[in-house]
Enzyme design. Structure first.
Site, PDB file in Angstrom:
ATOM      1  N   LYS A  52      -4.537  30.161  29.153  1.00 45.92           N
ATOM      2  CA  LYS A  52      -5.912  30.156  28.642  1.00 45.92           C
ATOM      3  C   LYS A  52      -6.050  29.327  27.367  1.00 45.92           C
ATOM      4  CE  LYS A  52      -8.067  34.150  28.715  1.00 45.92           C
ATOM      5  NZ  LYS A  52      -8.342  35.597  28.498  1.00 45.92           N
ATOM      6  N   ALA A  67      -2.959  34.232  15.873  1.00 52.04           N
ATOM      7  CA  ALA A  67      -2.738  35.681  15.884  1.00 52.04           C
ATOM      8  C   ALA A  67      -2.443  36.109  17.314  1.00 52.04           C
ATOM      9  CB  ALA A  67      -3.977  36.413  15.375  1.00 52.04           C
ATOM     10  N   SER A  68      -1.840  37.284  17.473  1.00 47.06           N
ATOM     11  CA  SER A  68      -1.644  37.823  18.818  1.00 47.06           C
ATOM     12  C   SER A  68      -2.992  38.247  19.391  1.00 47.06           C
ATOM     13  CB  SER A  68      -0.677  39.004  18.782  1.00 47.06           C
ATOM     14  OG  SER A  68      -1.191  40.052  17.963  1.00 47.06           O
ATOM     15  N   CYS A 105       2.866  49.660  16.430  1.00 49.00           N
ATOM     16  CA  CYS A 105       3.435  48.595  17.252  1.00 49.00           C
ATOM     17  C   CYS A 105       4.932  48.760  17.513  1.00 49.00           C
ATOM     18  CB  CYS A 105       3.172  47.233  16.607  1.00 49.00           C
ATOM     19  SG  CYS A 105       1.426  46.892  16.356  1.00 49.00           S
ATOM     20  N   LEU A 114      -6.461  26.492  24.611  1.00 47.37           N
ATOM     21  CA  LEU A 114      -7.126  25.193  24.470  1.00 47.37           C
ATOM     22  C   LEU A 114      -6.578  24.563  23.191  1.00 47.37           C
ATOM     23  CD1 LEU A 114     -10.764  26.341  25.355  1.00 47.37           C
ATOM     24  CD2 LEU A 114      -9.164  25.103  26.845  1.00 47.37           C
ATOM     25  N   VAL A 124       1.911  35.747  20.128  1.00 46.31           N
ATOM     26  CA  VAL A 124       0.780  34.843  19.905  1.00 46.31           C
ATOM     27  C   VAL A 124       0.349  34.217  21.230  1.00 46.31           C
ATOM     28  CG1 VAL A 124       0.160  32.590  18.927  1.00 46.31           C
ATOM     29  CG2 VAL A 124       1.161  34.350  17.467  1.00 46.31           C
ATOM     30  N   TYR A 161       3.019  28.850  22.364  1.00 45.60           N
ATOM     31  CA  TYR A 161       2.363  28.587  23.647  1.00 45.60           C
ATOM     32  C   TYR A 161       3.178  27.634  24.512  1.00 45.60           C
ATOM     33  CZ  TYR A 161      -2.105  30.964  22.922  1.00 45.60           C
ATOM     34  OH  TYR A 161      -3.085  31.917  22.765  1.00 45.60           O
ATOM     35  N   HIS A 189      -0.027  41.018  23.121  1.00 42.72           N
ATOM     36  CA  HIS A 189       0.556  42.113  22.338  1.00 42.72           C
ATOM     37  C   HIS A 189      -0.099  43.448  22.707  1.00 42.72           C
ATOM     38  CE1 HIS A 189       2.138  44.442  19.144  1.00 42.72           C
ATOM     39  NE2 HIS A 189       1.435  43.975  18.121  1.00 42.72           N
ATOM     40  N   LYS A 197      -8.677  22.892  20.331  1.00 42.88           N
ATOM     41  CA  LYS A 197      -9.571  23.705  19.503  1.00 42.88           C
ATOM     42  C   LYS A 197      -8.844  24.426  18.368  1.00 42.88           C
ATOM     43  CE  LYS A 197     -13.361  24.506  22.713  1.00 42.88           C
ATOM     44  NZ  LYS A 197     -14.307  25.512  23.250  1.00 42.88           N
ATOM     45  N   CYS A 231       7.250  44.657  13.479  1.00 40.97           N
ATOM     46  CA  CYS A 231       6.580  45.315  12.352  1.00 40.97           C
ATOM     47  C   CYS A 231       5.539  46.286  12.885  1.00 40.97           C
ATOM     48  CB  CYS A 231       5.927  44.279  11.437  1.00 40.97           C
ATOM     49  SG  CYS A 231       4.757  43.176  12.257  1.00 40.97           S
ATOM     50  N   ALA A 235      -6.310  31.881  17.184  1.00 43.68           N
ATOM     51  CA  ALA A 235      -5.249  31.162  17.897  1.00 43.68           C
ATOM     52  C   ALA A 235      -3.864  31.483  17.369  1.00 43.68           C
ATOM     53  CB  ALA A 235      -5.492  29.656  17.819  1.00 43.68           C
TER      54      ALA A 235
END
EC number: 2.3.1.9
Length: 414
Positions: free
Chosen positions: A244, A268-269, A110, A246, A366, A205, A370, A249, A400, A266
Protein backbone atom coordinates in the site's frame (compact mmCIF):
# COMPACT_ATOMS: atom_id res chain seq x y z
CA UNK A 1 4.72 -25.41 66.62
CA UNK A 2 7.43 -22.84 65.86
CA UNK A 3 9.88 -25.68 65.35
CA UNK A 4 7.57 -27.38 62.85
CA UNK A 5 6.99 -24.10 60.99
CA UNK A 6 10.75 -23.57 60.80
CA UNK A 7 11.19 -27.03 59.31
CA UNK A 8 8.53 -26.35 56.67
CA UNK A 9 10.08 -22.99 55.75
CA UNK A 10 13.56 -24.47 55.54
CA UNK A 11 12.23 -27.28 53.37
CA UNK A 12 10.53 -24.81 51.01
CA UNK A 13 13.64 -22.63 50.79
CA UNK A 14 15.79 -25.68 50.07
CA UNK A 15 13.37 -26.78 47.36
CA UNK A 16 13.45 -23.28 45.81
CA UNK A 17 17.24 -23.23 45.66
CA UNK A 18 17.34 -26.78 44.29
CA UNK A 19 14.92 -25.72 41.54
CA UNK A 20 16.97 -22.61 40.77
CA UNK A 21 20.13 -24.66 40.35
CA UNK A 22 18.44 -27.17 38.03
CA UNK A 23 16.53 -24.96 35.63
CA UNK A 24 15.24 -26.66 32.51
CA UNK A 25 16.58 -25.40 29.19
CA UNK A 26 13.67 -23.99 27.14
CA UNK A 27 13.34 -24.35 23.36
CA UNK A 28 11.02 -23.11 20.63
CA UNK A 29 9.64 -26.06 18.67
CA UNK A 30 7.40 -24.14 16.27
CA UNK A 31 6.70 -20.48 15.53
CA UNK A 32 3.73 -19.21 13.54
CA UNK A 33 1.91 -15.97 12.76
CA UNK A 34 -1.00 -14.81 10.68
CA UNK A 35 -0.49 -12.32 7.89
CA UNK A 36 -0.89 -8.80 9.28
CA UNK A 37 -4.04 -7.06 8.11
CA UNK A 38 -4.66 -3.34 7.77
CA UNK A 39 -7.25 -1.73 10.04
CA UNK A 40 -10.62 -2.22 8.37
CA UNK A 41 -8.90 -4.55 5.93
CA UNK A 42 -8.70 -8.22 5.05
CA UNK A 43 -8.78 -9.59 8.62
CA UNK A 44 -11.10 -6.99 10.14
CA UNK A 45 -14.17 -9.24 10.31
CA UNK A 46 -12.39 -11.94 12.33
CA UNK A 47 -12.27 -11.62 16.14
CA UNK A 48 -8.76 -11.38 17.52
CA UNK A 49 -9.33 -14.48 19.64
CA UNK A 50 -10.10 -16.44 16.47
CA UNK A 51 -6.91 -15.20 14.81
CA UNK A 52 -5.00 -16.43 17.85
CA UNK A 53 -6.76 -19.81 17.72
CA UNK A 54 -5.67 -20.21 14.11
CA UNK A 55 -2.02 -19.67 15.03
CA UNK A 56 -2.20 -21.93 18.10
CA UNK A 57 -3.75 -24.77 16.11
CA UNK A 58 -1.12 -24.42 13.40
CA UNK A 59 1.74 -24.14 15.90
CA UNK A 60 0.63 -27.38 17.57
CA UNK A 61 0.40 -29.07 14.17
CA UNK A 62 3.83 -27.89 13.04
CA UNK A 63 5.39 -28.91 16.34
CA UNK A 64 4.23 -32.47 15.75
CA UNK A 65 2.42 -32.74 19.07
CA UNK A 66 -1.18 -33.35 20.14
CA UNK A 67 -3.45 -30.66 21.63
CA UNK A 68 -3.53 -32.76 24.80
CA UNK A 69 0.24 -32.29 25.16
CA UNK A 70 -0.12 -28.56 25.88
CA UNK A 71 -0.09 -27.85 29.61
CA UNK A 72 -0.51 -24.09 29.49
CA UNK A 73 -1.46 -21.25 27.12
CA UNK A 74 -0.18 -17.75 27.90
CA UNK A 75 -1.49 -15.17 25.45
CA UNK A 76 -0.86 -11.43 25.20
CA UNK A 77 -3.60 -8.93 24.40
CA UNK A 78 -3.78 -5.20 25.03
CA UNK A 79 -7.34 -4.02 24.45
CA UNK A 80 -9.66 -6.72 25.79
CA UNK A 81 -12.86 -4.65 25.79
CA UNK A 82 -15.81 -6.52 24.26
CA UNK A 83 -13.83 -9.72 23.70
CA UNK A 84 -15.67 -11.62 26.40
CA UNK A 85 -14.30 -13.24 29.53
CA UNK A 86 -10.79 -14.70 29.65
CA UNK A 87 -9.53 -14.04 26.11
CA UNK A 88 -6.63 -16.51 26.39
CA UNK A 89 -9.10 -19.22 27.35
CA UNK A 90 -11.13 -18.48 24.23
CA UNK A 91 -7.98 -18.67 22.11
CA UNK A 92 -6.96 -22.02 23.59
CA UNK A 93 -10.34 -23.73 23.40
CA UNK A 94 -10.94 -22.31 19.93
CA UNK A 95 -7.74 -24.03 18.82
CA UNK A 96 -8.90 -27.38 20.14
CA UNK A 97 -6.76 -27.44 23.27
CA UNK A 98 -8.19 -29.50 26.11
CA UNK A 99 -10.28 -28.18 28.98
CA UNK A 100 -7.46 -28.99 31.39
CA UNK A 101 -5.15 -26.47 29.71
CA UNK A 102 -4.19 -23.64 32.07
CA UNK A 103 -4.73 -20.25 30.42
CA UNK A 104 -3.62 -16.71 31.23
CA UNK A 105 -4.04 -13.40 29.40
CA UNK A 106 -1.10 -10.96 29.60
CA UNK A 107 -1.25 -7.18 29.15
CA UNK A 108 2.13 -5.42 29.00
CA UNK A 109 0.99 -3.14 26.20
CA UNK A 110 3.13 -3.73 23.09
CA UNK A 111 5.41 -6.13 24.99
CA UNK A 112 2.48 -8.43 25.81
CA UNK A 113 3.27 -11.14 23.26
CA UNK A 114 6.94 -11.31 24.23
CA UNK A 115 6.21 -11.22 27.94
CA UNK A 116 3.87 -14.16 27.39
CA UNK A 117 6.84 -16.07 25.96
CA UNK A 118 8.97 -15.12 28.95
CA UNK A 119 6.32 -16.30 31.40
CA UNK A 120 6.01 -19.54 29.43
CA UNK A 121 9.77 -20.05 29.47
CA UNK A 122 9.87 -19.44 33.22
CA UNK A 123 7.06 -21.94 33.83
CA UNK A 124 8.98 -24.60 31.92
CA UNK A 125 12.37 -23.69 33.40
CA UNK A 126 10.97 -24.14 36.90
CA UNK A 127 9.42 -27.48 36.02
CA UNK A 128 5.82 -26.30 36.39
CA UNK A 129 4.96 -27.15 32.77
CA UNK A 130 6.49 -29.28 30.04
CA UNK A 131 4.80 -27.71 27.03
CA UNK A 132 3.44 -24.17 26.75
CA UNK A 133 1.90 -22.26 23.88
CA UNK A 134 2.70 -18.56 24.15
CA UNK A 135 1.78 -15.69 21.89
CA UNK A 136 -0.38 -12.66 21.38
CA UNK A 137 -3.12 -11.13 19.28
CA UNK A 138 -4.91 -7.90 18.51
CA UNK A 139 -7.79 -6.95 16.28
CA UNK A 140 -7.43 -3.20 16.29
CA UNK A 141 -10.29 -3.09 13.78
CA UNK A 142 -12.70 -4.50 16.34
CA UNK A 143 -11.78 -2.32 19.33
CA UNK A 144 -14.97 -0.52 20.41
CA UNK A 145 -15.69 3.05 21.34
CA UNK A 146 -16.64 3.58 24.99
CA UNK A 147 -19.73 5.39 26.26
CA UNK A 148 -18.42 5.98 29.77
CA UNK A 149 -21.30 8.17 30.99
CA UNK A 150 -24.02 5.62 30.26
CA UNK A 151 -23.64 3.42 33.36
CA UNK A 152 -25.81 5.71 35.48
CA UNK A 153 -27.28 7.82 32.71
CA UNK A 154 -26.23 11.05 31.07
CA UNK A 155 -27.80 13.86 33.10
CA UNK A 156 -27.71 16.72 30.63
CA UNK A 157 -26.19 17.88 27.36
CA UNK A 158 -24.21 16.23 24.59
CA UNK A 159 -22.08 13.19 25.31
CA UNK A 160 -19.00 11.91 23.51
CA UNK A 161 -17.58 8.48 22.81
CA UNK A 162 -14.05 7.52 23.87
CA UNK A 163 -11.92 5.66 21.33
CA UNK A 164 -10.79 2.45 23.02
CA UNK A 165 -7.81 2.24 20.67
CA UNK A 166 -6.49 5.54 21.92
CA UNK A 167 -7.53 5.28 25.57
CA UNK A 168 -6.20 1.81 26.30
CA UNK A 169 -3.66 1.26 23.55
CA UNK A 170 -2.09 4.33 22.04
CA UNK A 171 -2.14 7.15 24.60
CA UNK A 172 0.12 7.83 27.57
CA UNK A 173 -1.87 7.12 30.74
CA UNK A 174 -0.16 9.94 32.65
CA UNK A 175 -0.56 12.96 30.40
CA UNK A 176 -2.95 11.66 27.75
CA UNK A 177 -0.60 12.36 24.84
CA UNK A 178 -0.32 10.02 21.88
CA UNK A 179 2.62 7.64 21.73
CA UNK A 180 3.82 9.56 18.70
CA UNK A 181 4.48 12.59 20.91
CA UNK A 182 7.00 10.44 22.76
CA UNK A 183 8.47 9.53 19.38
CA UNK A 184 8.92 13.20 18.52
CA UNK A 185 10.54 13.78 21.91
CA UNK A 186 12.93 10.90 21.27
CA UNK A 187 13.89 12.29 17.86
CA UNK A 188 14.64 15.68 19.43
CA UNK A 189 16.68 14.17 22.25
CA UNK A 190 18.84 12.00 20.00
CA UNK A 191 18.99 14.53 17.15
CA UNK A 192 17.39 12.19 14.62
CA UNK A 193 16.06 14.12 11.63
CA UNK A 194 12.89 13.74 9.60
CA UNK A 195 15.02 12.73 6.62
CA UNK A 196 16.70 9.95 8.60
CA UNK A 197 13.34 8.64 9.77
CA UNK A 198 11.88 8.72 6.26
CA UNK A 199 14.94 6.91 4.89
CA UNK A 200 14.59 4.25 7.60
CA UNK A 201 10.89 3.87 6.73
CA UNK A 202 11.58 3.53 3.01
CA UNK A 203 14.21 0.90 3.76
CA UNK A 204 11.74 -0.98 5.98
CA UNK A 205 9.22 -1.05 3.14
CA UNK A 206 11.80 -2.10 0.56
CA UNK A 207 13.02 -4.93 2.78
CA UNK A 208 9.46 -6.10 3.46
CA UNK A 209 8.53 -6.02 -0.22
CA UNK A 210 11.70 -7.93 -1.11
CA UNK A 211 10.94 -10.50 1.59
CA UNK A 212 7.41 -10.96 0.25
CA UNK A 213 8.64 -11.24 -3.32
CA UNK A 214 11.15 -13.94 -2.40
CA UNK A 215 8.88 -15.87 -0.04
CA UNK A 216 11.00 -15.16 3.03
CA UNK A 217 7.89 -15.02 5.26
CA UNK A 218 6.37 -18.25 3.94
CA UNK A 219 7.74 -20.46 6.71
CA UNK A 220 6.27 -18.29 9.46
CA UNK A 221 2.84 -17.44 8.06
CA UNK A 222 -0.36 -19.49 8.33
CA UNK A 223 -3.05 -18.51 5.84
CA UNK A 224 -6.33 -17.23 7.23
CA UNK A 225 -9.64 -18.33 5.66
CA UNK A 226 -12.27 -15.66 5.03
CA UNK A 227 -15.84 -16.81 4.43
CA UNK A 228 -17.60 -14.46 2.04
CA UNK A 229 -21.03 -14.24 0.48
CA UNK A 230 -22.59 -17.55 -0.41
CA UNK A 231 -20.05 -19.34 1.76
CA UNK A 232 -17.22 -18.74 -0.69
CA UNK A 233 -13.86 -19.10 1.07
CA UNK A 234 -10.82 -17.01 0.19
CA UNK A 235 -7.48 -16.97 1.97
CA UNK A 236 -5.32 -14.14 3.28
CA UNK A 237 -1.76 -15.26 2.69
CA UNK A 238 0.47 -12.19 3.01
CA UNK A 239 0.89 -8.99 5.00
CA UNK A 240 -1.40 -6.27 3.70
CA UNK A 241 0.54 -3.07 4.46
CA UNK A 242 3.74 -3.25 2.35
CA UNK A 243 2.08 -3.02 -1.05
CA UNK A 244 0.00 0.00 0.00
CA UNK A 245 3.03 2.27 0.24
CA UNK A 246 3.30 5.36 -1.98
CA UNK A 247 6.98 6.22 -1.86
CA UNK A 248 6.68 9.55 -3.64
CA UNK A 249 4.33 10.90 -0.95
CA UNK A 250 6.55 10.07 2.03
CA UNK A 251 8.73 13.24 1.98
CA UNK A 252 5.70 15.54 1.76
CA UNK A 253 3.57 14.18 4.60
CA UNK A 254 2.76 16.51 7.48
CA UNK A 255 3.80 15.69 11.06
CA UNK A 256 1.25 13.40 12.69
CA UNK A 257 1.53 14.33 16.36
CA UNK A 258 3.15 17.71 17.06
CA UNK A 259 3.19 20.80 14.80
CA UNK A 260 6.94 20.76 14.27
CA UNK A 261 7.45 17.05 14.83
CA UNK A 262 9.21 14.54 12.61
CA UNK A 263 7.01 11.47 13.11
CA UNK A 264 4.56 11.04 10.21
CA UNK A 265 2.02 8.42 9.11
CA UNK A 266 4.70 6.92 6.85
CA UNK A 267 7.56 6.60 9.34
CA UNK A 268 5.29 5.31 12.13
CA UNK A 269 3.81 1.84 12.47
CA UNK A 270 0.24 1.31 11.36
CA UNK A 271 -3.00 0.12 13.03
CA UNK A 272 -3.41 -3.58 12.38
CA UNK A 273 -4.92 -6.99 13.02
CA UNK A 274 -2.94 -10.17 13.60
CA UNK A 275 -1.83 -12.97 15.90
CA UNK A 276 1.23 -15.11 16.56
CA UNK A 277 2.14 -18.17 18.62
CA UNK A 278 5.12 -20.31 19.57
CA UNK A 279 5.30 -23.76 21.12
CA UNK A 280 7.75 -23.87 24.02
CA UNK A 281 8.97 -26.95 25.83
CA UNK A 282 11.88 -28.13 27.89
CA UNK A 283 14.78 -29.28 25.76
CA UNK A 284 14.79 -32.63 27.53
CA UNK A 285 11.08 -33.14 26.78
CA UNK A 286 11.60 -32.26 23.11
CA UNK A 287 14.35 -34.88 22.99
CA UNK A 288 12.07 -37.46 24.61
CA UNK A 289 9.46 -36.81 21.92
CA UNK A 290 12.03 -36.94 19.11
CA UNK A 291 11.37 -33.34 18.08
CA UNK A 292 13.90 -30.98 16.50
CA UNK A 293 13.65 -27.53 18.11
CA UNK A 294 14.20 -24.37 16.08
CA UNK A 295 15.87 -22.28 18.77
CA UNK A 296 16.83 -22.17 22.42
CA UNK A 297 15.83 -19.26 24.66
CA UNK A 298 19.07 -18.35 26.43
CA UNK A 299 18.23 -15.00 28.02
CA UNK A 300 15.55 -12.42 28.60
CA UNK A 301 15.05 -9.23 30.58
CA UNK A 302 12.77 -6.27 31.16
CA UNK A 303 13.62 -2.62 31.72
CA UNK A 304 11.68 0.50 32.63
CA UNK A 305 12.27 4.24 32.58
CA UNK A 306 10.15 7.40 32.41
CA UNK A 307 6.96 6.89 30.35
CA UNK A 308 7.90 9.56 27.80
CA UNK A 309 11.19 7.74 27.21
CA UNK A 310 9.61 4.41 26.31
CA UNK A 311 11.05 4.42 22.74
CA UNK A 312 14.60 3.82 24.05
CA UNK A 313 13.73 1.29 26.77
CA UNK A 314 15.01 -1.56 24.53
CA UNK A 315 18.50 -0.06 24.86
CA UNK A 316 18.24 -0.90 28.58
CA UNK A 317 16.59 -4.31 28.24
CA UNK A 318 18.90 -5.69 25.54
CA UNK A 319 22.17 -5.45 27.53
CA UNK A 320 20.45 -7.04 30.53
CA UNK A 321 19.15 -9.91 28.41
CA UNK A 322 22.57 -10.43 26.82
CA UNK A 323 24.21 -10.51 30.24
CA UNK A 324 21.71 -13.13 31.37
CA UNK A 325 22.46 -15.10 28.20
CA UNK A 326 26.20 -14.90 28.75
CA UNK A 327 27.02 -13.39 25.36
CA UNK A 328 27.93 -9.89 24.16
CA UNK A 329 26.68 -7.53 21.46
CA UNK A 330 29.40 -8.50 18.99
CA UNK A 331 28.20 -12.12 18.99
CA UNK A 332 24.65 -11.24 17.92
CA UNK A 333 23.97 -11.97 14.26
CA UNK A 334 20.50 -10.43 13.94
CA UNK A 335 18.34 -7.95 15.83
CA UNK A 336 14.57 -7.58 15.65
CA UNK A 337 13.57 -4.33 17.37
CA UNK A 338 9.92 -3.49 16.93
CA UNK A 339 9.42 -0.38 14.83
CA UNK A 340 6.69 1.40 16.77
CA UNK A 341 8.19 4.35 14.92
CA UNK A 342 11.23 4.60 12.67
CA UNK A 343 12.85 6.66 15.41
CA UNK A 344 12.68 3.64 17.76
CA UNK A 345 14.88 1.61 15.44
CA UNK A 346 17.21 4.54 14.82
CA UNK A 347 17.59 5.64 18.44
CA UNK A 348 18.22 2.17 19.88
CA UNK A 349 20.67 1.36 17.10
CA UNK A 350 22.46 4.63 17.82
CA UNK A 351 22.67 3.98 21.57
CA UNK A 352 23.80 0.36 21.21
CA UNK A 353 25.83 0.81 18.01
CA UNK A 354 23.83 -1.79 16.06
CA UNK A 355 24.78 -2.32 12.43
CA UNK A 356 21.75 -1.48 10.26
CA UNK A 357 22.52 -4.54 8.14
CA UNK A 358 21.73 -6.70 11.18
CA UNK A 359 18.53 -4.89 12.14
CA UNK A 360 15.04 -5.87 10.95
CA UNK A 361 16.45 -7.36 7.78
CA UNK A 362 13.01 -8.30 6.39
CA UNK A 363 11.45 -4.99 7.35
CA UNK A 364 9.65 -4.05 10.53
CA UNK A 365 6.39 -2.72 11.91
CA UNK A 366 6.62 0.54 9.95
CA UNK A 367 6.10 -1.53 6.80
CA UNK A 368 4.52 -4.75 8.05
CA UNK A 369 2.19 -3.34 10.69
CA UNK A 370 1.87 -3.44 14.46
CA UNK A 371 -1.08 -5.38 15.95
CA UNK A 372 -0.02 -4.37 19.42
CA UNK A 373 -0.79 -7.50 21.45
CA UNK A 374 0.87 -9.73 18.87
CA UNK A 375 4.00 -7.80 17.89
CA UNK A 376 6.20 -8.95 20.77
CA UNK A 377 5.68 -12.56 19.76
CA UNK A 378 5.63 -11.74 16.04
CA UNK A 379 9.21 -10.48 16.05
CA UNK A 380 10.29 -13.63 17.93
CA UNK A 381 8.56 -15.75 15.28
CA UNK A 382 10.30 -13.81 12.52
CA UNK A 383 13.68 -13.96 14.25
CA UNK A 384 13.38 -17.70 14.86
CA UNK A 385 12.86 -18.38 11.16
CA UNK A 386 15.51 -15.87 10.09
CA UNK A 387 18.15 -17.65 12.17
CA UNK A 388 17.12 -20.96 10.63
CA UNK A 389 16.94 -19.76 7.03
CA UNK A 390 20.19 -17.79 7.18
CA UNK A 391 21.97 -20.42 9.32
CA UNK A 392 23.02 -17.86 11.93
CA UNK A 393 23.60 -18.55 15.61
CA UNK A 394 22.39 -15.73 17.88
CA UNK A 395 19.50 -13.30 17.62
CA UNK A 396 17.95 -10.65 19.86
CA UNK A 397 14.33 -9.53 19.80
CA UNK A 398 13.25 -6.44 21.74
CA UNK A 399 10.14 -4.31 21.95
CA UNK A 400 9.24 -1.11 23.76
CA UNK A 401 5.93 -0.59 25.50
CA UNK A 402 3.86 2.34 26.68
CA UNK A 403 4.57 3.42 30.24
CA UNK A 404 8.33 3.39 29.71
CA UNK A 405 9.03 -0.32 29.45
CA UNK A 406 10.63 -2.93 27.25
CA UNK A 407 11.13 -6.69 27.04
CA UNK A 408 14.07 -8.36 25.28
CA UNK A 409 14.76 -12.00 24.42
CA UNK A 410 17.92 -13.78 23.23
CA UNK A 411 17.73 -16.82 20.95
CA UNK A 412 20.29 -19.42 19.91
CA UNK A 413 19.57 -21.35 16.71
CA UNK A 414 19.47 -25.12 17.04
Amino acid sequence: MISNLSKVLNSNVKRMYTTAKNLESVVIVSAVRTPIGSIGGSLSTIPGTKLSSITIEEAVKRAGIKPSDVDEAIIGNVISANLGQAPARQCALGAGLEQKTITTTINKVCSSGMKAIVFGAQSIALGHSKTVVAGGFESMSQVPYYADKMRFGAKYGNQTFIDGLVRDGLADAYNGSAMGVCGDDCADKYKITREQQDKFAVDSYLRALEAQKNGFFNDEIVQVPIVGRGGKVTYVVEDEEPKKVLFDKIPNLKPAFTPNGTVTPANASKLNDGASSVILMSESHAKELGLKPLARIIGYADAEQAPIEFPTAPALAIPKALKNAGINMSQVDLFEINEAFAVVGLANAKILDIDHNKLNVNGGAVALGHPIGSSGCRIVVTLTHLLQNKNLKYGVAAICNGGGGSTALVLEKL
